[in-house]
Motif scaffolding. Structure first.
Motif, mmCIF file in Angstrom:
data_model
loop_
_atom_site.group_PDB
_atom_site.id
_atom_site.type_symbol
_atom_site.label_atom_id
_atom_site.label_comp_id
_atom_site.label_asym_id
_atom_site.label_seq_id
_atom_site.Cartn_x
_atom_site.Cartn_y
_atom_site.Cartn_z
ATOM 1 N N ASP A 313 0.811 -1.218 0.000
ATOM 2 C CA ASP A 313 0.000 0.000 0.000
ATOM 3 C C ASP A 313 0.843 1.267 0.000
ATOM 4 O OD1 ASP A 313 -2.479 -1.403 0.119
ATOM 5 O OD2 ASP A 313 -2.153 -1.735 2.272
ATOM 6 N N LEU A 314 2.160 1.144 0.181
ATOM 7 C CA LEU A 314 3.000 2.333 0.265
ATOM 8 C C LEU A 314 3.043 3.080 -1.062
ATOM 9 C CD1 LEU A 314 4.678 3.721 2.459
ATOM 10 C CD2 LEU A 314 6.689 2.504 1.591
ATOM 11 N N VAL A 357 14.902 -7.723 -6.478
ATOM 12 C CA VAL A 357 13.886 -6.754 -6.062
ATOM 13 C C VAL A 357 12.879 -7.494 -5.186
ATOM 14 C CG1 VAL A 357 12.641 -7.109 -8.232
ATOM 15 C CG2 VAL A 357 12.134 -5.094 -6.844
ATOM 16 N N GLU A 358 12.501 -6.868 -4.062
ATOM 17 C CA GLU A 358 11.639 -7.518 -3.076
ATOM 18 C C GLU A 358 10.760 -6.473 -2.410
ATOM 19 O OE1 GLU A 358 9.757 -9.782 -1.970
ATOM 20 O OE2 GLU A 358 11.346 -11.265 -1.736
ATOM 21 N N GLN A 359 9.657 -6.924 -1.853
ATOM 22 C CA GLN A 359 8.756 -6.046 -1.104
ATOM 23 C C GLN A 359 8.940 -6.259 0.382
ATOM 24 O OE1 GLN A 359 4.558 -5.993 -2.312
ATOM 25 N NE2 GLN A 359 3.998 -5.931 -0.157
ATOM 26 N N GLY A 360 9.080 -5.159 1.128
ATOM 27 C CA GLY A 360 9.215 -5.241 2.573
ATOM 28 C C GLY A 360 7.868 -5.287 3.266
ATOM 29 N N ALA A 364 7.519 -0.989 1.386
ATOM 30 C CA ALA A 364 8.673 -0.430 0.691
ATOM 31 C C ALA A 364 9.210 -1.449 -0.307
ATOM 32 C CB ALA A 364 9.761 -0.042 1.687
ATOM 33 N N ILE A 365 9.872 -0.961 -1.346
ATOM 34 C CA ILE A 365 10.508 -1.825 -2.332
ATOM 35 C C ILE A 365 12.001 -1.858 -2.026
ATOM 36 C CG2 ILE A 365 11.060 -2.113 -4.785
ATOM 37 C CD1 ILE A 365 8.350 -0.794 -5.412
ATOM 38 N N TRP A 366 12.538 -3.062 -1.953
ATOM 39 C CA TRP A 366 13.943 -3.254 -1.610
ATOM 40 C C TRP A 366 14.695 -3.818 -2.812
ATOM 41 C CZ3 TRP A 366 16.056 -2.848 3.559
ATOM 42 C CH2 TRP A 366 15.130 -2.404 4.497
ATOM 43 N N LEU A 367 15.923 -3.331 -2.994
ATOM 44 C CA LEU A 367 16.772 -3.783 -4.091
ATOM 45 C C LEU A 367 18.108 -4.264 -3.550
ATOM 46 C CD1 LEU A 367 16.348 -0.777 -6.590
ATOM 47 C CD2 LEU A 367 14.909 -2.808 -6.382
ATOM 48 N N LEU A 368 18.694 -5.221 -4.253
ATOM 49 C CA LEU A 368 20.089 -5.612 -4.041
ATOM 50 C C LEU A 368 20.871 -5.312 -5.307
ATOM 51 C CD1 LEU A 368 20.039 -9.082 -2.234
ATOM 52 C CD2 LEU A 368 21.084 -6.973 -1.372
ATOM 53 N N THR A 380 11.317 4.287 -0.873
ATOM 54 C CA THR A 380 10.069 4.794 -0.303
ATOM 55 C C THR A 380 9.607 5.977 -1.146
ATOM 56 O OG1 THR A 380 11.378 6.145 1.233
ATOM 57 C CG2 THR A 380 10.538 4.028 2.053
ATOM 58 N N PRO A 381 8.327 6.349 -1.078
ATOM 59 C CA PRO A 381 7.813 7.419 -1.930
ATOM 60 C C PRO A 381 8.568 8.735 -1.722
ATOM 61 C CG PRO A 381 5.998 6.200 -0.981
ATOM 62 C CD PRO A 381 7.244 5.706 -0.291
#
Length: 383
Positions: A313-314, A357-360, A364-368, A380-381
Protein backbone atom coordinates in the motif's frame (compact mmCIF):
# COMPACT_ATOMS: atom_id res chain seq x y z
CA UNK A 1 13.42 -14.37 -1.99
CA UNK A 2 9.89 -15.39 -1.16
CA UNK A 3 7.26 -15.12 -3.79
CA UNK A 4 3.63 -15.61 -2.75
CA UNK A 5 0.28 -13.95 -2.18
CA UNK A 6 -0.05 -11.74 0.93
CA UNK A 7 -1.85 -14.50 2.81
CA UNK A 8 1.14 -16.76 2.26
CA UNK A 9 3.97 -14.25 2.30
CA UNK A 10 6.25 -13.41 5.17
CA UNK A 11 8.24 -11.74 2.80
CA UNK A 12 26.22 -13.15 -7.42
CA UNK A 13 26.26 -14.46 -10.58
CA UNK A 14 27.58 -12.48 -13.48
CA UNK A 15 24.64 -12.99 -15.80
CA UNK A 16 25.04 -13.23 -19.54
CA UNK A 17 23.63 -10.14 -21.23
CA UNK A 18 20.23 -10.82 -22.64
CA UNK A 19 18.53 -8.77 -25.29
CA UNK A 20 15.09 -7.75 -26.44
CA UNK A 21 12.85 -8.64 -29.33
CA UNK A 22 13.41 -8.68 -33.06
CA UNK A 23 9.82 -9.28 -34.04
CA UNK A 24 6.19 -9.31 -33.03
CA UNK A 25 4.65 -11.97 -30.84
CA UNK A 26 1.59 -13.86 -31.93
CA UNK A 27 -1.69 -14.34 -30.14
CA UNK A 28 -1.60 -12.12 -27.06
CA UNK A 29 0.57 -9.48 -28.71
CA UNK A 30 3.51 -8.16 -26.73
CA UNK A 31 3.89 -4.44 -26.17
CA UNK A 32 6.96 -3.19 -28.04
CA UNK A 33 6.75 0.54 -27.35
CA UNK A 34 9.73 2.03 -25.49
CA UNK A 35 9.39 2.08 -21.74
CA UNK A 36 9.07 5.54 -20.18
CA UNK A 37 12.08 6.84 -18.28
CA UNK A 38 11.31 9.41 -15.61
CA UNK A 39 13.28 12.51 -16.57
CA UNK A 40 12.19 14.90 -13.81
CA UNK A 41 13.41 12.72 -10.97
CA UNK A 42 12.47 9.34 -9.62
CA UNK A 43 9.16 9.04 -7.71
CA UNK A 44 10.97 7.33 -4.84
CA UNK A 45 13.88 8.00 -2.54
CA UNK A 46 16.61 5.42 -2.01
CA UNK A 47 18.28 4.71 1.32
CA UNK A 48 21.33 2.45 1.69
CA UNK A 49 20.71 -0.21 4.35
CA UNK A 50 23.88 -2.28 4.05
CA UNK A 51 26.53 -3.71 1.72
CA UNK A 52 27.25 -7.32 0.75
CA UNK A 53 29.69 -9.35 -1.33
CA UNK A 54 28.01 -10.61 -4.50
CA UNK A 55 24.50 -10.66 -3.01
CA UNK A 56 21.88 -12.67 -4.89
CA UNK A 57 18.57 -12.66 -3.00
CA UNK A 58 16.79 -11.46 0.13
CA UNK A 59 13.76 -12.49 2.18
CA UNK A 60 12.08 -10.99 5.24
CA UNK A 61 11.42 -12.86 8.48
CA UNK A 62 8.25 -12.16 10.50
CA UNK A 63 10.19 -10.06 13.02
CA UNK A 64 11.52 -7.75 10.29
CA UNK A 65 15.01 -9.22 10.08
CA UNK A 66 16.30 -9.96 6.61
CA UNK A 67 18.06 -12.97 5.12
CA UNK A 68 20.53 -12.13 2.35
CA UNK A 69 22.40 -14.70 0.27
CA UNK A 70 25.91 -14.10 -1.02
CA UNK A 71 26.96 -16.04 -4.08
CA UNK A 72 30.11 -17.56 -2.58
CA UNK A 73 27.99 -19.50 -0.09
CA UNK A 74 27.24 -17.17 2.82
CA UNK A 75 23.81 -16.51 4.30
CA UNK A 76 23.54 -13.26 6.25
CA UNK A 77 21.01 -12.44 8.96
CA UNK A 78 20.46 -8.67 9.02
CA UNK A 79 18.90 -6.71 11.85
CA UNK A 80 18.31 -3.18 10.59
CA UNK A 81 20.04 -0.70 12.83
CA UNK A 82 21.84 -3.58 14.51
CA UNK A 83 24.21 -6.42 13.77
CA UNK A 84 24.65 -8.56 10.66
CA UNK A 85 25.78 -12.12 11.30
CA UNK A 86 26.50 -15.25 9.27
CA UNK A 87 24.05 -18.14 9.50
CA UNK A 88 25.72 -21.52 10.04
CA UNK A 89 24.71 -24.71 8.27
CA UNK A 90 24.55 -23.40 4.70
CA UNK A 91 25.14 -26.08 2.03
CA UNK A 92 28.40 -26.29 0.12
CA UNK A 93 28.01 -24.53 -3.20
CA UNK A 94 29.76 -24.84 -6.56
CA UNK A 95 30.94 -21.25 -6.95
CA UNK A 96 31.93 -19.98 -10.38
CA UNK A 97 30.42 -18.34 -13.44
CA UNK A 98 26.76 -17.83 -12.62
CA UNK A 99 26.84 -20.53 -9.94
CA UNK A 100 26.85 -20.32 -6.18
CA UNK A 101 24.31 -19.67 -3.44
CA UNK A 102 21.12 -18.38 -5.04
CA UNK A 103 17.62 -17.76 -3.77
CA UNK A 104 16.28 -17.77 -0.21
CA UNK A 105 12.61 -18.23 0.64
CA UNK A 106 10.70 -18.38 3.90
CA UNK A 107 8.00 -21.01 4.35
CA UNK A 108 4.49 -19.45 4.36
CA UNK A 109 4.00 -20.92 7.85
CA UNK A 110 7.49 -20.03 9.08
CA UNK A 111 6.14 -18.61 12.34
CA UNK A 112 5.06 -22.13 13.30
CA UNK A 113 7.56 -24.42 11.56
CA UNK A 114 10.73 -22.32 11.10
CA UNK A 115 11.53 -23.66 7.61
CA UNK A 116 13.55 -21.74 5.05
CA UNK A 117 14.60 -22.76 1.54
CA UNK A 118 17.87 -22.16 -0.28
CA UNK A 119 18.72 -22.72 -3.93
CA UNK A 120 22.31 -23.23 -5.02
CA UNK A 121 24.64 -24.67 -7.64
CA UNK A 122 25.66 -28.19 -6.63
CA UNK A 123 28.67 -30.12 -7.97
CA UNK A 124 28.14 -33.47 -9.66
CA UNK A 125 30.37 -36.20 -11.02
CA UNK A 126 33.24 -35.03 -13.19
CA UNK A 127 32.94 -31.50 -14.49
CA UNK A 128 29.16 -31.29 -14.00
CA UNK A 129 26.84 -29.31 -11.80
CA UNK A 130 23.22 -28.34 -11.44
CA UNK A 131 20.82 -26.31 -9.35
CA UNK A 132 19.37 -27.74 -6.15
CA UNK A 133 16.86 -26.61 -3.54
CA UNK A 134 17.30 -27.50 0.14
CA UNK A 135 15.14 -26.81 3.17
CA UNK A 136 15.94 -26.74 6.85
CA UNK A 137 14.88 -25.11 10.11
CA UNK A 138 16.28 -21.69 10.86
CA UNK A 139 17.21 -21.52 14.54
CA UNK A 140 17.62 -17.97 15.81
CA UNK A 141 18.47 -18.64 19.46
CA UNK A 142 22.16 -18.47 20.19
CA UNK A 143 24.28 -18.73 17.05
CA UNK A 144 21.90 -18.43 14.07
CA UNK A 145 21.98 -21.72 12.17
CA UNK A 146 20.10 -24.04 9.86
CA UNK A 147 19.31 -27.45 11.29
CA UNK A 148 18.26 -30.58 9.42
CA UNK A 149 19.08 -29.16 6.01
CA UNK A 150 17.97 -31.56 3.28
CA UNK A 151 18.02 -31.27 -0.52
CA UNK A 152 14.45 -31.71 -1.75
CA UNK A 153 14.91 -31.00 -5.48
CA UNK A 154 17.69 -31.19 -8.07
CA UNK A 155 18.12 -30.32 -11.73
CA UNK A 156 18.34 -33.51 -13.76
CA UNK A 157 20.62 -34.20 -15.44
CA UNK A 158 23.66 -32.37 -14.11
CA UNK A 159 25.66 -30.97 -17.04
CA UNK A 160 28.87 -29.07 -17.75
CA UNK A 161 29.04 -25.30 -17.69
CA UNK A 162 28.31 -22.63 -15.09
CA UNK A 163 25.35 -20.71 -16.48
CA UNK A 164 21.56 -20.52 -16.61
CA UNK A 165 20.64 -22.12 -13.31
CA UNK A 166 17.53 -19.98 -12.86
CA UNK A 167 16.65 -21.44 -9.41
CA UNK A 168 14.20 -18.84 -8.12
CA UNK A 169 11.65 -20.08 -5.57
CA UNK A 170 8.02 -19.01 -5.12
CA UNK A 171 5.18 -20.29 -2.96
CA UNK A 172 1.77 -20.17 -4.62
CA UNK A 173 -1.71 -19.58 -3.23
CA UNK A 174 -2.20 -23.35 -3.50
CA UNK A 175 0.57 -23.87 -0.92
CA UNK A 176 2.84 -25.46 -3.54
CA UNK A 177 6.47 -24.55 -4.15
CA UNK A 178 7.39 -23.40 -7.66
CA UNK A 179 11.02 -23.47 -8.81
CA UNK A 180 12.39 -21.90 -11.99
CA UNK A 181 14.90 -24.18 -13.69
CA UNK A 182 17.18 -22.80 -16.42
CA UNK A 183 18.22 -24.84 -19.46
CA UNK A 184 21.90 -24.51 -18.44
CA UNK A 185 22.91 -23.06 -21.85
CA UNK A 186 22.19 -26.43 -23.47
CA UNK A 187 19.18 -25.27 -25.55
CA UNK A 188 17.39 -28.55 -26.36
CA UNK A 189 16.65 -29.69 -22.78
CA UNK A 190 14.05 -26.92 -22.58
CA UNK A 191 11.88 -29.02 -24.93
CA UNK A 192 12.83 -32.42 -23.46
CA UNK A 193 10.25 -33.55 -20.93
CA UNK A 194 12.55 -36.30 -19.63
CA UNK A 195 14.77 -33.55 -18.14
CA UNK A 196 13.72 -30.78 -15.76
CA UNK A 197 16.04 -28.17 -17.30
CA UNK A 198 14.33 -25.21 -18.97
CA UNK A 199 11.16 -25.66 -16.95
CA UNK A 200 8.99 -24.30 -14.18
CA UNK A 201 8.54 -27.15 -11.71
CA UNK A 202 5.80 -27.48 -9.09
CA UNK A 203 6.31 -29.41 -5.85
CA UNK A 204 4.93 -29.59 -2.35
CA UNK A 205 6.77 -27.77 0.43
CA UNK A 206 8.60 -31.05 1.19
CA UNK A 207 9.58 -31.69 -2.43
CA UNK A 208 6.84 -34.21 -3.23
CA UNK A 209 5.11 -34.16 -6.61
CA UNK A 210 1.46 -33.01 -6.52
CA UNK A 211 -0.98 -35.40 -8.19
CA UNK A 212 -2.64 -32.55 -10.12
CA UNK A 213 0.52 -31.60 -12.02
CA UNK A 214 -0.16 -31.76 -15.78
CA UNK A 215 2.21 -34.68 -16.49
CA UNK A 216 1.88 -36.45 -13.14
CA UNK A 217 1.42 -39.98 -14.52
CA UNK A 218 4.20 -39.75 -17.14
CA UNK A 219 7.40 -40.46 -15.18
CA UNK A 220 9.08 -38.99 -12.10
CA UNK A 221 10.98 -36.12 -13.76
CA UNK A 222 8.24 -35.22 -16.22
CA UNK A 223 5.72 -35.27 -13.38
CA UNK A 224 7.53 -32.29 -11.77
CA UNK A 225 6.98 -30.07 -14.82
CA UNK A 226 4.44 -27.26 -14.67
CA UNK A 227 5.56 -25.42 -17.84
CA UNK A 228 8.44 -25.77 -20.31
CA UNK A 229 10.26 -24.28 -23.30
CA UNK A 230 12.00 -21.75 -21.02
CA UNK A 231 15.57 -20.42 -21.22
CA UNK A 232 16.91 -18.72 -18.07
CA UNK A 233 14.04 -17.87 -15.71
CA UNK A 234 15.42 -15.46 -13.12
CA UNK A 235 12.18 -14.20 -11.63
CA UNK A 236 8.83 -15.74 -10.69
CA UNK A 237 5.96 -14.27 -8.67
CA UNK A 238 2.20 -14.54 -8.22
CA UNK A 239 -0.28 -11.72 -8.67
CA UNK A 240 -3.22 -11.10 -6.35
CA UNK A 241 -5.48 -13.32 -8.48
CA UNK A 242 -3.10 -16.27 -8.21
CA UNK A 243 -1.58 -15.99 -11.70
CA UNK A 244 2.08 -16.97 -11.99
CA UNK A 245 4.36 -14.59 -13.92
CA UNK A 246 7.91 -15.39 -15.04
CA UNK A 247 10.73 -13.04 -16.05
CA UNK A 248 13.17 -14.66 -18.44
CA UNK A 249 16.62 -13.74 -19.65
CA UNK A 250 16.36 -14.56 -23.33
CA UNK A 251 18.87 -15.01 -26.13
CA UNK A 252 20.24 -12.04 -28.09
CA UNK A 253 17.12 -9.95 -28.42
CA UNK A 254 14.61 -11.98 -26.42
CA UNK A 255 14.16 -10.97 -22.76
CA UNK A 256 10.53 -11.64 -21.93
CA UNK A 257 7.77 -11.54 -19.34
CA UNK A 258 5.51 -14.61 -19.49
CA UNK A 259 2.22 -15.55 -17.90
CA UNK A 260 2.79 -19.16 -16.86
CA UNK A 261 0.01 -21.68 -17.47
CA UNK A 262 0.01 -25.35 -16.53
CA UNK A 263 1.30 -27.71 -19.22
CA UNK A 264 2.17 -24.88 -21.62
CA UNK A 265 5.17 -24.76 -23.98
CA UNK A 266 6.84 -21.33 -24.25
CA UNK A 267 8.86 -22.29 -27.29
CA UNK A 268 12.56 -21.96 -26.51
CA UNK A 269 14.74 -22.78 -28.43
CA UNK A 270 12.36 -23.54 -31.29
CA UNK A 271 10.98 -20.01 -31.29
CA UNK A 272 12.00 -16.74 -29.66
CA UNK A 273 11.81 -13.05 -30.41
CA UNK A 274 15.61 -13.08 -30.17
CA UNK A 275 18.45 -14.87 -31.94
CA UNK A 276 21.42 -16.98 -30.87
CA UNK A 277 24.54 -15.12 -29.74
CA UNK A 278 26.47 -16.53 -32.71
CA UNK A 279 24.03 -14.77 -35.03
CA UNK A 280 22.01 -17.83 -36.01
CA UNK A 281 18.36 -17.06 -36.45
CA UNK A 282 15.62 -18.36 -34.16
CA UNK A 283 12.14 -18.15 -35.71
CA UNK A 284 9.95 -15.50 -34.10
CA UNK A 285 6.70 -16.41 -32.40
CA UNK A 286 4.02 -16.66 -35.07
CA UNK A 287 0.27 -17.32 -35.07
CA UNK A 288 -0.49 -21.02 -34.94
CA UNK A 289 3.04 -22.14 -34.09
CA UNK A 290 1.78 -23.99 -31.02
CA UNK A 291 3.86 -22.00 -28.54
CA UNK A 292 2.80 -19.43 -25.96
CA UNK A 293 4.23 -15.95 -26.78
CA UNK A 294 5.48 -13.51 -24.14
CA UNK A 295 3.25 -10.78 -22.80
CA UNK A 296 6.08 -8.25 -23.06
CA UNK A 297 9.58 -8.45 -24.54
CA UNK A 298 12.56 -6.08 -24.70
CA UNK A 299 14.78 -4.70 -27.42
CA UNK A 300 17.42 -3.50 -26.60
CA UNK A 301 18.56 -5.78 -23.82
CA UNK A 302 17.77 -5.25 -20.14
CA UNK A 303 19.21 -8.52 -18.75
CA UNK A 304 16.45 -9.20 -16.19
CA UNK A 305 17.51 -10.62 -12.83
CA UNK A 306 14.38 -10.77 -10.73
CA UNK A 307 10.64 -10.16 -10.55
CA UNK A 308 8.25 -8.72 -7.96
CA UNK A 309 4.49 -8.33 -8.32
CA UNK A 310 3.81 -5.43 -5.96
CA UNK A 311 1.04 -6.02 -3.40
CA UNK A 312 1.73 -3.26 -0.87
CA UNK A 313 0.00 0.00 0.00
CA UNK A 314 3.00 2.33 0.26
CA UNK A 315 2.92 2.91 -3.51
CA UNK A 316 -0.85 2.63 -4.11
CA UNK A 317 -0.70 3.57 -7.81
CA UNK A 318 1.59 0.61 -8.45
CA UNK A 319 -0.39 -2.07 -6.67
CA UNK A 320 -0.54 -5.16 -8.87
CA UNK A 321 2.27 -4.03 -11.16
CA UNK A 322 5.44 -5.97 -12.00
CA UNK A 323 8.88 -4.72 -10.97
CA UNK A 324 11.99 -6.09 -12.67
CA UNK A 325 15.63 -5.70 -11.72
CA UNK A 326 17.92 -5.17 -14.72
CA UNK A 327 21.59 -6.16 -14.83
CA UNK A 328 23.09 -4.79 -18.06
CA UNK A 329 20.20 -2.30 -18.13
CA UNK A 330 21.21 -1.01 -14.66
CA UNK A 331 17.62 -0.12 -13.98
CA UNK A 332 14.45 -0.79 -12.05
CA UNK A 333 11.64 -1.44 -14.52
CA UNK A 334 7.88 -1.25 -13.95
CA UNK A 335 5.35 -3.08 -16.11
CA UNK A 336 1.67 -2.29 -15.73
CA UNK A 337 -0.36 -5.47 -15.29
CA UNK A 338 -4.08 -5.52 -15.97
CA UNK A 339 -5.50 -9.01 -15.69
CA UNK A 340 -3.59 -11.07 -18.24
CA UNK A 341 -2.25 -8.10 -20.21
CA UNK A 342 1.03 -6.27 -19.64
CA UNK A 343 2.26 -2.86 -20.80
CA UNK A 344 5.67 -1.30 -20.33
CA UNK A 345 5.46 1.67 -17.98
CA UNK A 346 8.67 3.05 -16.36
CA UNK A 347 12.39 2.37 -16.54
CA UNK A 348 14.34 4.18 -13.85
CA UNK A 349 18.16 4.24 -14.19
CA UNK A 350 19.84 3.04 -10.99
CA UNK A 351 23.50 3.43 -12.04
CA UNK A 352 24.19 -0.14 -10.91
CA UNK A 353 23.34 -3.69 -11.90
CA UNK A 354 20.22 -4.70 -9.97
CA UNK A 355 20.32 -8.34 -8.82
CA UNK A 356 17.12 -8.61 -6.76
CA UNK A 357 13.89 -6.75 -6.06
CA UNK A 358 11.64 -7.52 -3.08
CA UNK A 359 8.76 -6.05 -1.10
CA UNK A 360 9.22 -5.24 2.57
CA UNK A 361 6.60 -5.72 5.30
CA UNK A 362 5.66 -2.01 5.23
CA UNK A 363 5.27 -1.94 1.44
CA UNK A 364 8.67 -0.43 0.69
CA UNK A 365 10.51 -1.82 -2.33
CA UNK A 366 13.94 -3.25 -1.61
CA UNK A 367 16.77 -3.78 -4.09
CA UNK A 368 20.09 -5.61 -4.04
CA UNK A 369 22.87 -4.37 -6.28
CA UNK A 370 25.01 -6.98 -8.01
CA UNK A 371 28.71 -7.63 -7.43
CA UNK A 372 31.25 -6.72 -4.78
CA UNK A 373 30.01 -4.22 -2.20
CA UNK A 374 26.50 -4.56 -3.60
CA UNK A 375 24.20 -2.24 -1.69
CA UNK A 376 20.90 -3.11 -0.06
CA UNK A 377 18.54 -0.26 -0.90
CA UNK A 378 15.14 0.66 0.51
CA UNK A 379 12.84 2.65 -1.79
CA UNK A 380 10.07 4.79 -0.30
CA UNK A 381 7.81 7.42 -1.93
CA UNK A 382 9.50 10.72 -2.77
CA UNK A 383 6.30 12.65 -2.16
Amino acid sequence: MIRSLPALALVSALALAACGANGSAAGDSADTTPATTTKSGKPFTSAEMGKFEEPWALAFLPDGRILVTEKKGVLKLVRLGGDTVDVAGVPKVDYGGQGGLGDVAVHPDFANNGYIYLSFAEAGDGDTRGAAVARGKLVLEGTPRIEGLQVIWRQEPKVSGQGHYGHRIAFGPDGMMYVSSGERQKFDPAQDLTANLGKIVRLSDTGMIPSDNPFYDQGRVKAQVWAYGIRNPLGIDFDSEGRLWEMEMGPKGGDELNLIKAGTNYGYPKVSNGDHYDGKDIPDHAPGDGFEPPKVFWNPSISPSSLLIYKGDLFPDWKGDAFIGALSGEALIRVDLNGETATKADQWPMEARIRAVEQGPDGAIWLLEDGENGRLLKLTPAY
